[in-house]
Design an enzyme around this catalytic site. Structure first.
Site, short mmCIF file in Angstrom:
data_model
loop_
_atom_site.label_atom_id
_atom_site.label_comp_id
_atom_site.label_asym_id
_atom_site.label_seq_id
_atom_site.Cartn_x
_atom_site.Cartn_y
_atom_site.Cartn_z
CE LYS A 174 9.22 -1.17 -5.67
NZ LYS A 174 9.56 0.28 -4.95
CD GLU A 177 12.33 3.11 -5.24
OE1 GLU A 177 13.30 3.06 -6.28
OE2 GLU A 177 11.09 3.22 -5.98
N GLY A 228 6.58 4.15 -15.68
CA GLY A 228 7.00 4.52 -16.71
C GLY A 228 7.19 3.32 -17.84
N GLY A 232 8.34 -0.54 -17.46
CA GLY A 232 7.41 -1.52 -17.89
C GLY A 232 7.87 -2.64 -18.91
CD GLU A 249 -1.94 3.36 -15.98
OE1 GLU A 249 -1.45 4.03 -17.05
OE2 GLU A 249 -2.15 3.94 -14.84
CB CYS A 283 -0.24 7.78 -16.54
SG CYS A 283 -1.61 7.17 -15.64
CD GLU A 380 4.54 9.97 -19.21
OE1 GLU A 380 3.35 9.78 -18.72
OE2 GLU A 380 5.19 8.82 -19.00
#
Length: 487
Positions: A174, A177, A228, A232, A249, A283, A380
């Protein structure tokens, strides 16, 4: 404008809901495509197709040479279309065309790398007592659910797809979006190459629906996610219900440490590249610049001057060095952090504002006079925002660098080779550099410590992440054990 479809069980299909999502160019805010909006029903159908392909139709028993041939064919076809894929990536994601071109080339190399690994020796044989031959074989895990982010739409999809298929897994993937277009185009190549039905499936739609289904569906044997940390954690909780394998990750707030003896021009150059490449939407970005105090007065003015000279604009313009952020929503989040930094008492040295009337552009932004307690230092931001901290000596540099919930990446700039090694060895991070920042390679593992994730992608580590390990014991002296005496 025709609606782009999903790919399930070897066929292009529209959503069971009939809903459509508009895809926006973040540089112009123009609608560049419409895609079918997948649902949980579609995700379930894709998972069932992948499960059947692996467990009933024989994909799990295919020969490595066959799988390698398919991956090599994808690489050959993708290589012929690098320019068209790069243009599409820039239109959809916004990043400068030079970065998109590199990403597509990297994707080609990933397919070739894993095509090569698929046929290489694996397993181990052990010398054990009692006339037993003991050995280990590696087998594919089964059905892999994969969820990829919007900052590197194609290459981060391929670094999941290629090892999973090379290992003999089936896949349901996937995309984010906002950025499905290059992956849809890749599936046009996959369709031409001719994988058996159900082996590779593409499902579009919201993460909260489609992604969540992949994480919790008991027919999915492994879930791999890049994105993010908050998301996660949710995926990990869902996956825990079935105790499925996970690769995560996640986020980072990575330190870039510059000592006073560093090569000045190199350190300034990489301090900029570390945070402003891909608009800071990386990241592993070097979002915390740790400067030795004695270097501050010389370093910061040059850094700010160079940041102000960065050419920001539409990624399709060959002069552009930094493009837009991915969406209006994300731009507003970044601007909120900038506002927060001012309120927290940080000194805004440059940038700090939205650029242009159209598009989601934020100027390269640098904060000085920061402290470890500030949210702009701890959290972050995932945008072109750099925070500067200072340190007195090596010990304080290490302490500041490790003062984070994250542990994805980090770098050290110094002309003292021994010091560089000492500091790197003490950084709690999975990806590190000395006198450089950002170069990574398909051959080497990618992943982080602490809340930056679980497991590794790329290299042999990324291949093994899609394999189970089975121990086999063979009796070479076939006779009763005599454990229980005959009466």
């Amino acid at each position: 404008m025709s609606v782009k479809q999903m790919y399930i069980h070897g066929e292009w299909v529209t959503s069971s809901s009939g809903k459509v999502r508009e895809i926006i160019n973040p540089a112009t805010e123009d609608i560049i495509a419409q895609v079918t909006e997948g649902t949980v029903v579609d995700a379930v159908a894709a998972v069932k197709a992948a499960h059947k392909a692996f467990y009933e139709d024989g994909w799990g028993e295919t020969h490595a040479r066959y799988r390698a041939q398919l991956l090599s064919e994808i690489a050959d076809k993708l290589e012929k279309e690098i320019e068209s894929f790069a243009n599409l990536e820039t239109l959809n994601n916004g990043k400068p065309l030079r970065e998109s071109s590199y990403d597509v080339e990297d994707a080609v190399n990933q397919f070739r790398y894993y095509a090569g690994i698929a046929t290489k020796p694996s397993g181990q044989v052990y010398d054990v007592p009692d006339d037993i031959q003991a050995y280990v074989v590696r087998e594919p895990i089964g059905v892999a659910g994969q969820i990829v982010p919007w900052n590197y739409p194609l290459v981060m999809a391929v670094q999941k797809l290629a090892p999973a298929l090379a290992a003999g897994c089936t896949v349901v993937i996937k995309p984010a979006e906002q950025t499905p277009l290059s992956l849809i185009k890749l599936f046009e190549i996959i369709d031409k190459v001719g994988f058996p039905p159900g082996v590779v499936n593409l499902v579009l739609g919201e993460g909260a629906a489609v992604g969540a289904e992949l994480a919790r569906n008991p027919l999915v044997d492994k879930i791999a996610f890049t994105g993010g940390t908050v998301t996660g954690k949710k995926i990990m909780k869902s996956a825990a219900e079935a105790l499925k394998k996970t690769s995560l990750e996640l986020g980072g707030k990575s330190p870039n440490i510059v000592f006073e003896d560093a090569d000045f021009e190199t350190a300034v150059d990489y301090a900029l590249y570390a945070i402003f490449a891909n608009q800071g939407q990386v990241c592993s970005a070097g979002s915390r610049l740790l400067l030795q105090e004695t270097l501050y007065e010389r370093f910061v003015p040059e850094l700010v001057k160079r940041a102000n000279e960065i050419v920001v604009g539409d990624g399709m313009d060959s002069n552009t060095e930094m493009g837009p952020l991915i969406s209006k929503q994300h731009m507003e989040k970044v601007l909120h952090y900038i506002s927060l930094g001012k309120k927290e008492g940080a000194e805004l040295l440059c940038g700090g504002s939205q650029l242009f009337e159209k598009g989601f552009f934020v100027a390269p932004t640098i904060f000085g006079n920061t402290s470890s307690e500030m949210r702009i230092v701890k959290e972050e931001i995932f945008g072109p925002v750099l925070v500067i901290q200072t340190f007195k000596d090596e010990e304080e540099a290490i302490k500041l660098a490790n003062d984070s919930l994250f542990g994805l990446a980090g770098a050290v700039f110094t002309s003292d080779g021994a010091k560089a090694q000492r500091v790197i060895r003490k950084l709690r991070a999975g990806i590190t550099w000395i006198n450089t920042y950002h170069p990574t390679f398909n051959e080497a593992p990618w992943g982080g410590y602490k809340q930056s994730g679980i497991g590794r992608e790329l290299g042999t580590f990324g291949f093994e992440a899609y394999q189970e390990v089975k121990q086999v014991n063979i009796n070479l002296n076939v006779q009763p054990s005599g454990w229980f005496k005959r009466k």
